[in-house]
Design a protein around this motif. Structure first.
Motif, mmCIF file in Angstrom:
data_model
loop_
_atom_site.group_PDB
_atom_site.id
_atom_site.type_symbol
_atom_site.label_atom_id
_atom_site.label_comp_id
_atom_site.label_asym_id
_atom_site.label_seq_id
_atom_site.Cartn_x
_atom_site.Cartn_y
_atom_site.Cartn_z
ATOM 1 N N GLY A 37 0.757 -0.972 -0.009
ATOM 2 C CA GLY A 37 0.188 -0.122 0.331
ATOM 3 C C GLY A 37 0.899 1.241 -0.015
ATOM 4 O O GLY A 37 1.397 1.174 -0.865
ATOM 5 N N ASP A 38 0.692 2.068 0.499
ATOM 6 C CA ASP A 38 1.307 3.740 1.122
ATOM 7 C C ASP A 38 2.545 3.503 1.154
ATOM 8 O O ASP A 38 3.425 4.230 1.094
ATOM 9 C CB ASP A 38 0.329 4.069 2.036
ATOM 10 N N ALA A 39 2.974 2.208 1.699
ATOM 11 C CA ALA A 39 4.302 1.955 1.900
ATOM 12 C C ALA A 39 5.425 1.265 1.213
ATOM 13 O O ALA A 39 6.611 0.723 0.311
ATOM 14 C CB ALA A 39 4.901 0.845 2.925
ATOM 15 N N SER A 40 4.754 1.008 -0.524
ATOM 16 C CA SER A 40 5.467 0.654 -1.171
ATOM 17 C C SER A 40 6.024 2.015 -2.382
ATOM 18 O O SER A 40 5.617 2.943 -2.450
ATOM 19 C CB SER A 40 4.580 -0.148 -2.605
ATOM 20 N N PRO A 41 7.153 1.094 -2.569
ATOM 21 C CA PRO A 41 7.545 2.110 -3.579
ATOM 22 C C PRO A 41 7.207 2.140 -4.729
ATOM 23 O O PRO A 41 6.054 1.242 -5.329
ATOM 24 C CB PRO A 41 9.107 1.127 -4.204
ATOM 25 N N ILE A 42 7.581 3.642 -5.250
ATOM 26 C CA ILE A 42 6.056 3.503 -6.843
ATOM 27 C C ILE A 42 6.813 4.368 -8.227
ATOM 28 O O ILE A 42 7.799 4.875 -7.575
ATOM 29 C CB ILE A 42 5.677 4.878 -6.303
ATOM 30 N N LEU A 43 6.469 3.161 -8.888
ATOM 31 C CA LEU A 43 7.642 3.342 -10.157
ATOM 32 C C LEU A 43 6.518 4.156 -11.486
ATOM 33 O O LEU A 43 5.727 4.299 -11.173
ATOM 34 C CB LEU A 43 7.457 1.964 -10.744
ATOM 35 N N ASP A 44 7.598 4.857 -11.598
ATOM 36 C CA ASP A 44 6.807 5.644 -12.689
ATOM 37 C C ASP A 44 7.439 5.494 -13.478
ATOM 38 O O ASP A 44 8.605 5.085 -14.340
ATOM 39 C CB ASP A 44 7.837 7.527 -11.985
ATOM 40 N N ILE A 45 6.433 5.207 -14.878
ATOM 41 C CA ILE A 45 6.618 4.530 -15.965
ATOM 42 C C ILE A 45 5.673 5.376 -17.135
ATOM 43 O O ILE A 45 4.309 5.685 -17.480
ATOM 44 C CB ILE A 45 5.885 2.424 -16.516
ATOM 45 N N PRO A 46 6.387 6.259 -18.447
ATOM 46 C CA PRO A 46 6.126 6.099 -19.155
ATOM 47 C C PRO A 46 4.654 6.035 -19.934
ATOM 48 O O PRO A 46 5.105 4.828 -19.851
ATOM 49 C CB PRO A 46 6.799 6.855 -20.074
ATOM 50 N N GLY A 47 3.621 6.526 -20.431
ATOM 51 C CA GLY A 47 2.758 6.348 -20.639
ATOM 52 C C GLY A 47 2.680 4.974 -22.142
ATOM 53 O O GLY A 47 2.309 4.125 -21.735
ATOM 54 N N THR A 48 4.121 5.388 -22.834
ATOM 55 C CA THR A 48 3.963 4.728 -24.077
ATOM 56 C C THR A 48 4.742 3.130 -23.582
ATOM 57 O O THR A 48 4.663 1.644 -23.979
ATOM 58 C CB THR A 48 5.106 5.371 -25.487
ATOM 59 N N GLU A 49 5.707 3.269 -22.705
ATOM 60 C CA GLU A 49 6.645 2.016 -22.111
ATOM 61 C C GLU A 49 5.399 1.175 -21.715
ATOM 62 O O GLU A 49 5.493 -0.180 -21.387
ATOM 63 C CB GLU A 49 7.601 2.790 -21.415
ATOM 64 N N PHE A 50 4.750 2.161 -20.987
ATOM 65 C CA PHE A 50 3.378 1.297 -20.062
ATOM 66 C C PHE A 50 2.794 0.570 -21.074
ATOM 67 O O PHE A 50 2.079 -0.865 -21.176
ATOM 68 C CB PHE A 50 2.574 1.757 -19.391
ATOM 69 N N SER A 51 2.078 0.555 -22.078
ATOM 70 C CA SER A 51 0.968 0.523 -22.859
ATOM 71 C C SER A 51 2.091 -0.456 -23.890
ATOM 72 O O SER A 51 1.951 -1.963 -23.888
ATOM 73 C CB SER A 51 0.431 1.490 -24.235
ATOM 74 N N ALA A 52 3.282 -0.926 -24.171
ATOM 75 C CA ALA A 52 4.293 -1.883 -24.192
ATOM 76 C C ALA A 52 3.819 -2.900 -23.612
ATOM 77 O O ALA A 52 4.303 -4.060 -23.070
ATOM 78 C CB ALA A 52 5.626 -1.379 -25.074
ATOM 79 N N LEU A 53 4.517 -2.298 -22.102
ATOM 80 C CA LEU A 53 4.469 -3.522 -21.154
ATOM 81 C C LEU A 53 3.209 -4.148 -21.281
ATOM 82 O O LEU A 53 3.196 -6.249 -21.211
ATOM 83 C CB LEU A 53 5.252 -3.262 -19.613
ATOM 84 N N LEU A 54 1.714 -3.873 -20.964
ATOM 85 C CA LEU A 54 0.856 -4.455 -21.257
ATOM 86 C C LEU A 54 0.878 -5.409 -22.313
ATOM 87 O O LEU A 54 -0.015 -6.095 -21.969
ATOM 88 C CB LEU A 54 -0.274 -3.392 -20.911
ATOM 89 N N ALA A 55 0.853 -5.381 -23.727
ATOM 90 C CA ALA A 55 0.982 -6.074 -25.050
ATOM 91 C C ALA A 55 1.929 -7.239 -24.503
ATOM 92 O O ALA A 55 1.591 -8.188 -24.766
ATOM 93 C CB ALA A 55 1.834 -5.294 -26.347
ATOM 94 N N LEU A 57 2.645 -8.740 -21.841
ATOM 95 C CA LEU A 57 2.064 -9.345 -21.017
ATOM 96 C C LEU A 57 0.373 -9.837 -21.295
ATOM 97 O O LEU A 57 0.387 -11.578 -21.098
ATOM 98 C CB LEU A 57 2.103 -7.785 -19.456
ATOM 99 N N LYS A 58 0.497 -9.709 -21.946
ATOM 100 C CA LYS A 58 -1.420 -10.073 -22.826
ATOM 101 C C LYS A 58 -0.293 -11.086 -24.228
ATOM 102 O O LYS A 58 -1.418 -12.209 -23.472
ATOM 103 C CB LYS A 58 -2.248 -8.527 -23.372
ATOM 104 N N ALA A 59 0.357 -10.330 -24.246
ATOM 105 C CA ALA A 59 0.896 -11.858 -25.497
ATOM 106 C C ALA A 59 1.530 -12.722 -24.749
ATOM 107 O O ALA A 59 2.516 -14.038 -25.335
ATOM 108 C CB ALA A 59 1.716 -10.962 -26.569
ATOM 109 N N GLY A 60 2.144 -13.307 -23.118
ATOM 110 C CA GLY A 60 2.108 -13.950 -22.367
ATOM 111 C C GLY A 60 3.830 -14.210 -23.147
ATOM 112 O O GLY A 60 4.708 -15.182 -22.742
ATOM 113 N N ARG A 61 4.919 -12.740 -23.585
ATOM 114 C CA ARG A 61 5.858 -12.544 -23.695
ATOM 115 C C ARG A 61 6.568 -13.052 -22.377
ATOM 116 O O ARG A 61 7.969 -12.596 -22.521
ATOM 117 C CB ARG A 61 6.333 -11.930 -24.567
ATOM 118 N N LEU A 62 5.751 -12.345 -21.401
ATOM 119 C CA LEU A 62 6.659 -12.220 -20.230
ATOM 120 C C LEU A 62 6.065 -13.532 -19.365
ATOM 121 O O LEU A 62 6.897 -13.574 -17.847
ATOM 122 C CB LEU A 62 6.603 -11.009 -19.261
#
Length: 64
Positions: A37-55, A57-62
């Motif tokens: 929760g609030d004690a967690s470190p927070i990672l900032d990810i640019p929108g385009t990189e976040f979209s690529a990460l989600l793609a 994950l959905k494709a099973g490449r990770l």
């Protein structure tokens, strides 16, 4: 403006579930560990990189 934290509906809920939370913040996405929760470190990810990460994950490449 920072949006609310959101957790995946597939997280399983309950204690001990392994999930992250995300939110939109000024053109970027932020990710944190839902168990910490609030004690967690927070990672900032640019929108385009976040979209690529989600793609990847959905494709099973990770999958191990």
């Amino acid at each position: 403006m920072t949006g609310p934290w959101r957790k995946s509906s597939r997280s399983g809920g309950g204690t001990g579930s392994q999930c992250v939370e995300t939110r939109h913040n000024l053109g970027e996405f932020q990710v944190r560990d839902s168990k910490l929760g609030d004690a967690s470190p927070i990672l900032d990810i640019p929108g385009t990189e976040f979209s690529a990460l989600l793609a990847d994950l959905k494709a099973g490449r990770l999958d191990n």
